[in-house]
Design a protein around this motif. Structure first.
Motif, PDB file in Angstrom:
ATOM      1  N   GLU A 190       3.891  -3.656  -4.026  1.00  0.00           N
ATOM      2  CA  GLU A 190       5.281  -3.880  -4.424  1.00  0.00           C
ATOM      3  C   GLU A 190       5.391  -4.968  -5.490  1.00  0.00           C
ATOM      4  N   LEU A 191       4.474  -4.967  -6.435  1.00  0.00           N
ATOM      5  CA  LEU A 191       4.454  -5.944  -7.513  1.00  0.00           C
ATOM      6  C   LEU A 191       4.832  -5.256  -8.818  1.00  0.00           C
ATOM      7  N   HIS A 192       5.801  -5.829  -9.523  1.00  0.00           N
ATOM      8  CA  HIS A 192       6.316  -5.203 -10.740  1.00  0.00           C
ATOM      9  C   HIS A 192       6.255  -6.115 -11.957  1.00  0.00           C
ATOM     10  N   LYS A 193       5.976  -7.396 -11.760  1.00  0.00           N
ATOM     11  CA  LYS A 193       6.008  -8.361 -12.859  1.00  0.00           C
ATOM     12  C   LYS A 193       4.627  -8.951 -13.104  1.00  0.00           C
ATOM     13  N   VAL A 194       4.372  -9.317 -14.346  1.00  0.00           N
ATOM     14  CA  VAL A 194       3.102  -9.941 -14.694  1.00  0.00           C
ATOM     15  C   VAL A 194       2.908 -11.230 -13.915  1.00  0.00           C
ATOM     16  N   SER A 195       3.987 -11.982 -13.748  1.00  0.00           N
ATOM     17  CA  SER A 195       3.912 -13.270 -13.059  1.00  0.00           C
ATOM     18  C   SER A 195       3.600 -13.144 -11.578  1.00  0.00           C
ATOM     19  N   GLU A 196       3.672 -11.937 -11.032  1.00  0.00           N
ATOM     20  CA  GLU A 196       3.393 -11.721  -9.613  1.00  0.00           C
ATOM     21  C   GLU A 196       1.949 -11.310  -9.350  1.00  0.00           C
ATOM     22  N   LEU A 197       1.162 -11.134 -10.401  1.00  0.00           N
ATOM     23  CA  LEU A 197      -0.151 -10.511 -10.252  1.00  0.00           C
ATOM     24  C   LEU A 197      -1.290 -11.493  -9.982  1.00  0.00           C
ATOM     25  N   GLY A 198      -0.992 -12.751  -9.748  1.00  0.00           N
ATOM     26  CA  GLY A 198      -2.043 -13.728  -9.526  1.00  0.00           C
ATOM     27  C   GLY A 198      -2.963 -13.352  -8.377  1.00  0.00           C
ATOM     28  N   ILE A 227     -10.164  -2.525 -18.370  1.00  0.00           N
ATOM     29  CA  ILE A 227     -10.731  -1.583 -19.344  1.00  0.00           C
ATOM     30  C   ILE A 227      -9.652  -1.100 -20.302  1.00  0.00           C
ATOM     31  N   GLY A 228      -8.500  -0.675 -19.749  1.00  0.00           N
ATOM     32  CA  GLY A 228      -7.412  -0.210 -20.599  1.00  0.00           C
ATOM     33  C   GLY A 228      -6.921  -1.290 -21.548  1.00  0.00           C
ATOM     34  N   ALA A 229      -6.799  -2.525 -21.037  1.00  0.00           N
ATOM     35  CA  ALA A 229      -6.328  -3.631 -21.870  1.00  0.00           C
ATOM     36  C   ALA A 229      -7.319  -3.937 -22.983  1.00  0.00           C
ATOM     37  N   PHE A 230      -8.609  -3.985 -22.653  1.00  0.00           N
ATOM     38  CA  PHE A 230      -9.623  -4.241 -23.684  1.00  0.00           C
ATOM     39  C   PHE A 230      -9.610  -3.147 -24.750  1.00  0.00           C
ATOM     40  N   PRO A 280      -3.595 -12.511 -20.979  1.00  0.00           N
ATOM     41  CA  PRO A 280      -3.020 -13.256 -19.862  1.00  0.00           C
ATOM     42  C   PRO A 280      -2.885 -12.432 -18.581  1.00  0.00           C
ATOM     43  N   ILE A 281      -2.634 -11.129 -18.721  1.00  0.00           N
ATOM     44  CA  ILE A 281      -2.565 -10.279 -17.526  1.00  0.00           C
ATOM     45  C   ILE A 281      -3.941 -10.193 -16.875  1.00  0.00           C
ATOM     46  N   LEU A 311      -4.910 -11.554 -13.164  1.00  0.00           N
ATOM     47  CA  LEU A 311      -5.471 -10.674 -12.129  1.00  0.00           C
ATOM     48  C   LEU A 311      -6.714 -11.280 -11.482  1.00  0.00           C
ATOM     49  N   TRP A 312      -7.583 -11.848 -12.314  1.00  0.00           N
ATOM     50  CA  TRP A 312      -8.905 -12.249 -11.823  1.00  0.00           C
ATOM     51  C   TRP A 312      -9.037 -13.731 -11.492  1.00  0.00           C
ATOM     52  N   PHE A 313      -8.316 -14.588 -12.175  1.00  0.00           N
ATOM     53  CA  PHE A 313      -8.624 -16.017 -12.083  1.00  0.00           C
ATOM     54  C   PHE A 313      -7.489 -16.892 -11.556  1.00  0.00           C
ATOM     55  N   VAL A 314      -6.274 -16.363 -11.456  1.00  0.00           N
ATOM     56  CA  VAL A 314      -5.159 -17.137 -10.910  1.00  0.00           C
ATOM     57  C   VAL A 314      -5.072 -16.888  -9.405  1.00  0.00           C
ATOM     58  N   LYS A 315      -4.895 -17.943  -8.640  1.00  0.00           N
ATOM     59  CA  LYS A 315      -4.802 -17.809  -7.182  1.00  0.00           C
ATOM     60  C   LYS A 315      -3.467 -17.171  -6.799  1.00  0.00           C
ATOM     61  N   PRO A 316      -3.469 -16.392  -5.721  1.00  0.00           N
ATOM     62  CA  PRO A 316      -2.204 -15.804  -5.264  1.00  0.00           C
ATOM     63  C   PRO A 316      -1.203 -16.901  -4.903  1.00  0.00           C
ATOM     64  N   LYS A 317       0.071 -16.609  -5.088  1.00  0.00           N
ATOM     65  CA  LYS A 317       1.104 -17.551  -4.686  1.00  0.00           C
ATOM     66  C   LYS A 317       1.095 -17.703  -3.165  1.00  0.00           C
ATOM     67  N   PRO A 318       1.402 -18.909  -2.664  1.00  0.00           N
ATOM     68  CA  PRO A 318       1.367 -19.130  -1.211  1.00  0.00           C
ATOM     69  C   PRO A 318       2.273 -18.177  -0.431  1.00  0.00           C
ATOM     70  N   ASP A 319       3.383 -17.760  -1.050  1.00  0.00           N
ATOM     71  CA  ASP A 319       4.323 -16.880  -0.343  1.00  0.00           C
ATOM     72  C   ASP A 319       4.086 -15.399  -0.646  1.00  0.00           C
ATOM     73  N   ALA A 320       2.941 -15.061  -1.278  1.00  0.00           N
ATOM     74  CA  ALA A 320       2.655 -13.647  -1.577  1.00  0.00           C
ATOM     75  C   ALA A 320       2.486 -12.871  -0.273  1.00  0.00           C
ATOM     76  N   HIS A 321       3.362 -11.911  -0.027  1.00  0.00           N
ATOM     77  CA  HIS A 321       3.352 -11.193   1.252  1.00  0.00           C
ATOM     78  C   HIS A 321       2.044 -10.437   1.474  1.00  0.00           C
ATOM     79  N   TRP A 322       1.431  -9.981   0.387  1.00  0.00           N
ATOM     80  CA  TRP A 322       0.227  -9.154   0.518  1.00  0.00           C
ATOM     81  C   TRP A 322      -1.029  -9.987   0.775  1.00  0.00           C
ATOM     82  N   HIS A 323      -0.886 -11.314   0.691  1.00  0.00           N
ATOM     83  CA  HIS A 323      -2.054 -12.185   0.846  1.00  0.00           C
ATOM     84  C   HIS A 323      -2.138 -12.801   2.248  1.00  0.00           C
ATOM     85  N   THR A 324      -1.198 -12.480   3.102  1.00  0.00           N
ATOM     86  CA  THR A 324      -1.233 -13.038   4.454  1.00  0.00           C
ATOM     87  C   THR A 324      -2.344 -12.373   5.265  1.00  0.00           C
ATOM     88  N   PRO A 325      -2.937 -13.078   6.246  1.00  0.00           N
ATOM     89  CA  PRO A 325      -4.005 -12.488   7.072  1.00  0.00           C
ATOM     90  C   PRO A 325      -3.563 -11.222   7.794  1.00  0.00           C
TER      91      PRO A 325
END
Length: 510
Positions: free
Chosen positions: A366-374, A389-392, A438-439, A443-457
């Motif tokens: 349920e992620l739609h924004k670049v800023s949510e992809l950390g 691959i597509g971006a490169f 930046p995308i 994707l690869w190097f930014v840590k997920p946000k603490p409140d990211a629902h998909w990152h909870t155990p």
């Protein structure tokens, strides 16, 4: 150069059209629970179309031209023809229709109105196939307008207020373009008679340009404006970002296979197979067209940088990237034409990869924004790899196919003594990097946000699979094709080798 063309009157071009038309018409009649029947019809039609393409490309390259005709009005036929440019476009749309069909079946698994969706979906591919196989301007016009009508319900599919407004905007733009195209086709047909596409240009149009250059130029502008709406050339691009409210399979189809690619294909047909590159140069219309394409390339990239919505950023990227095709078509040089033609395929492979990935991020997390992809690359590594691959490829980094296109366009600019085009390509490449890297980094190097629902155990425990196979494997397949197309560029039957034959055949004295 393609020589000694053998013309054969055959039902095969019609059968290629029917592989999507017949399943589409049947699917409209199916009840929603008829999942298996709908899937079988979709997959059978898509596989048959791919099989026709595989079987026909070798003989077409060797000089065999298959045609199917049916009279429409006295002296004018509905004409389907398998010339090399047609087969290159069908060769893109057929396998990508198969991949998008598999993806759409998974994406819409629990959605309502699937029979309506897949019915119009198949008609959209039918119209695209008809555009590709059109052997004359009238046939092209009929399928071009059909494409407008059958894609409107796909853009409006969700039925929300926003999707209906966006679909109306799309319809206003494309019908206006269709009106200009109709006027241009009718005027040109009235002046010179029925017009069958001919590599190097139609002789009667060349005579018109010599005798009445004002009329010839005016008609050229009408035709280019008509197809330029779907190609999203500035300032005719406004519909495209709004159409991103459509489901991800529709966005992929619009950007990679159908609408924008039909517009770019139409520009190549008008410049090279109606007027002829030599006649267009003598009329003085190529310079303004190249300048407009160059402006669109830079404009689209600058707009993409400002968008946080992932699909919106990809939409403006498409506006920029499709104008590479227009720019190449407007330069007087074989290498430039080759770059334009091969970018039809290469851009399609890369862009469908990116939109498939965007759909996976939206559908799975349920992620739609670049800023949510950390950090999403850690949760969805295959999807993030495909996006990378597509971006490169869009930036133009080897070995992805986008590098081959930009290289050809650069050579074409030097060949045509258009050094300013090199500056445009370099600027565009830099801007591509500014809005894609930046995308990738996020994707690869930014840590997920603490409140990211998909990152909870708890979420990770319940959702261990990256994405459903029907969504993931088509994405992996098209990303792999984007790399393979770059690696095999020098081999026979590669998109580049076919584009070289087409480009070489359309120049005076060749």
């Amino acid at each position: 150069m393609i020589e000694d063309t053998t013309v054969g009157y055959s039902i095969i071009p019609l059968l290629m059209l029917l592989t999507s038309l017949v399943p589409g018409l049947i699917i409209f009649t199916l009840p929603e629970p008829a999942v298996r029947t709908r899937t079988v019809l979709n997959m059978t039609g898509a596989i048959l179309k791919v099989a026709f393409v595989i079987a026909l490309i070798p003989p077409v390259i060797q000089g065999t031209l298959l045609q199917w005709r049916a009279p429409l009005v006295p002296g004018v036929d509905l004409l389907l023809s398998t010339d090399p440019l047609a087969m290159l476009f069908v060769g893109l749309s057929a396998p990508l229709w198969l991949a998008t069909t598999i993806y759409a079946i998974g994406y819409l698994e629990k959605a309502p109105n699937r029979s309506r969706f897949f019915g119009f979906f198949s008609l959209c591919v039918t119209a695209t196939t008809g555009i590709a196989l059109s052997g004359n301007l009238l046939t092209f016009l009929l399928f071009y307008e059909m494409l407008t009508l059958v894609t409107y319900p796909l853009v409006a599919h969700r039925g929300t207020g926003q999707s209906l407004r966006s679909a109306r905007t799309y319809l206003i733009y494309t019908l206006s373009g269709g009106g200009l195209l109709l006027f241009g086709v009718a005027w040109l047909t009235y002046v010179v008679g029925p017009l069958e596409f001919d590599a190097g240009g139609i002789d009667a149009v060349g005579r018109l340009a010599a005798e009445d250059p004002v009329t010839a130029t005016t008609i050229f502008v009408l035709l280019i404006a008509g197809v330029g709406v779907k190609a999203a050339i500035f300032p005719l691009h406004g519909w495209l970002p709004q159409a991103m409210v459509a489901p991800a399979p529709v966005s992929a189809l619009l950007h990679a296979v159908a609408v924008v690619k039909a517009g770019a294909f139409g520009i190549i047909r008008v410049v090279h197979d109606v007027y002829g590159i030599g006649v267009a140069r003598d009329l003085g219309v190529l310079g303004p067209l190249a300048a407009l394409a160059a402006f669109t390339i830079i404009y689209g990239s600058l707009q993409a940088i400002t968008k946080d919505g992932l699909k919106q950023r990809l939409a403006y990227s498409t506006i920029s990237q499709v104008s590479y095709i227009v720019l190449g078509a407007a330069m007087f040089g074989i290498a430039a034409t080759t770059g334009a033609i091969v970018h039809i395929v290469h851009q399609g492979l890369m862009k469908i990869t990116l939109f498939f990935c965007a759909g996976l991020f939206a559908e799975t997390l349920e992620l739609h924004k670049v800023s949510e992809l950390g950090g999403v690359g850690r949760r969805m590594p295959l999807t993030a790899t495909c996006f990378t691959i597509g971006a490169f490829g869009m930036i133009g980094l080897p070995p992805v196919a986008g590098f081959v296109s930009k290289w050809q366009l650069g050579i074409g600019a030097l060949e045509a003594d258009q050094d300013w085009v090199i500056a445009v390509l370099m600027t565009s490449t830099l801007l591509n990097a500014v809005y894609f890297l930046p995308i990738v980094y996020t994707l690869w190097f930014v840590k997920p946000k603490p409140d990211a629902h998909w990152h909870t155990p708890v979420y990770r425990q319940r959702n261990r699979i990256e994405a459903p196979g029907a969504l993931l494997w088509p994405t992996v397949a098209v990303a792999a094709l984007a790399v393979i197309a770059g690696l095999i560029a020098g081999f026979p039957y590669s998109p580049l080798s076919i584009a070289e034959l087409i480009g070489d055949d359309g120049y005076p004295g060749r």
